[in-house]
Motif scaffolding. Sequence first.
Motif, short mmCIF file in Angstrom:
data_model
loop_
_atom_site.label_atom_id
_atom_site.label_comp_id
_atom_site.label_asym_id
_atom_site.label_seq_id
_atom_site.Cartn_x
_atom_site.Cartn_y
_atom_site.Cartn_z
N LEU A 36 77.79 98.04 67.93
CA LEU A 36 77.53 97.12 66.86
C LEU A 36 77.40 97.87 65.54
CD1 LEU A 36 75.57 94.47 69.02
CD2 LEU A 36 77.89 94.16 67.82
N HIS A 39 80.73 99.14 64.28
CA HIS A 39 81.49 98.20 63.76
C HIS A 39 81.21 97.77 62.39
CE1 HIS A 39 84.37 94.73 63.87
NE2 HIS A 39 83.57 93.99 63.79
N GLU A 109 83.26 99.02 70.71
CA GLU A 109 83.74 99.18 69.30
C GLU A 109 85.10 98.66 69.30
OE1 GLU A 109 84.25 101.99 65.22
OE2 GLU A 109 84.00 102.68 67.38
N PHE A 112 85.37 94.75 69.90
CA PHE A 112 84.63 93.98 68.78
C PHE A 112 85.77 94.08 67.57
CE2 PHE A 112 80.15 95.56 70.13
CZ PHE A 112 80.15 94.51 70.54
N LEU A 134 76.56 89.19 64.62
CA LEU A 134 76.85 90.49 65.53
C LEU A 134 76.52 90.02 67.01
CD1 LEU A 134 75.31 93.60 63.66
CD2 LEU A 134 77.38 92.79 63.94
N TRP A 135 75.40 89.42 67.18
CA TRP A 135 74.91 89.23 68.56
C TRP A 135 75.38 87.68 69.16
CZ3 TRP A 135 73.30 93.05 71.56
CH2 TRP A 135 72.80 94.09 71.07
N LEU A 138 80.13 87.85 67.48
CA LEU A 138 80.91 89.09 68.07
C LEU A 138 80.81 89.35 69.50
CD1 LEU A 138 80.78 91.95 65.36
CD2 LEU A 138 82.66 90.57 66.17
N VAL A 139 79.48 89.25 69.85
CA VAL A 139 79.18 89.44 71.35
C VAL A 139 79.87 88.58 72.27
CG1 VAL A 139 77.61 89.96 73.13
CG2 VAL A 139 77.28 91.19 71.11
#
Length: 217
Positions: A36, A39, A109, A112, A134-135, A138-139
């Motif tokens: 993360l 990225h 990476e 993502f 991000l969490w 993206l995840v």
Amino acid sequence: MTPTLQDLFIEAAWETLMMVGGAAAIAVVIGLPLALVLHATARGGLAQNGFINRPVGLLINAVRSTPFIILMVAIVPFTRLVAGTSIGTTAAIVPLALAATAFITRLFESAFSEVDRGVVEAARAMGATRMQILWKVLVPEAMPGLIASVTVTLVSLVGFSAMAGAVGGGGLGDLGIRFGYQRFMPEVMASVVLILILFVQGLQSLGDWLVRRVRRR
């Protein structure tokens, strides 16, 4: 009482499971945040920052480019510091985890990077913070790719664990070397190879099934 060959196989298989599972768990816990960071700090990322991205990327590339057998020997002092010994199953987890972390970080990476940028932009437009994107964006969006990455890493760790057995790491690799090679028992070597093939096939099939299941959702 002298252990039978069957007992040795069971013990070796358990040691291999410990090495692979322990190293994979550590790699995921460390590799996911690192991925993360890479990225987010990459060019065009949410928090572009070359001063963070380049050193972290270089460190990961350095570990990835080092052959595993050399890595094991090179970090013996660190392994002894962490595990209290440089020989055995517990000690083998340290270099395995290090190698797997570098490997899985790049795979994460890449996963993502495959997320549709439109989803990220939509989240930003709705006022989501960087950490939330991000969490929470993206995840979840990259979950199929993340699972596939874990599967590939587990399969690679099976091979690495067998290599660790050649230098006192225990597991099926150690059993194959001590009995199959050093004691000239080809049936033991063949059995070890067969078990490793079945192990890898089972991991790959389970990973593929999980990826399909997540994609349907």
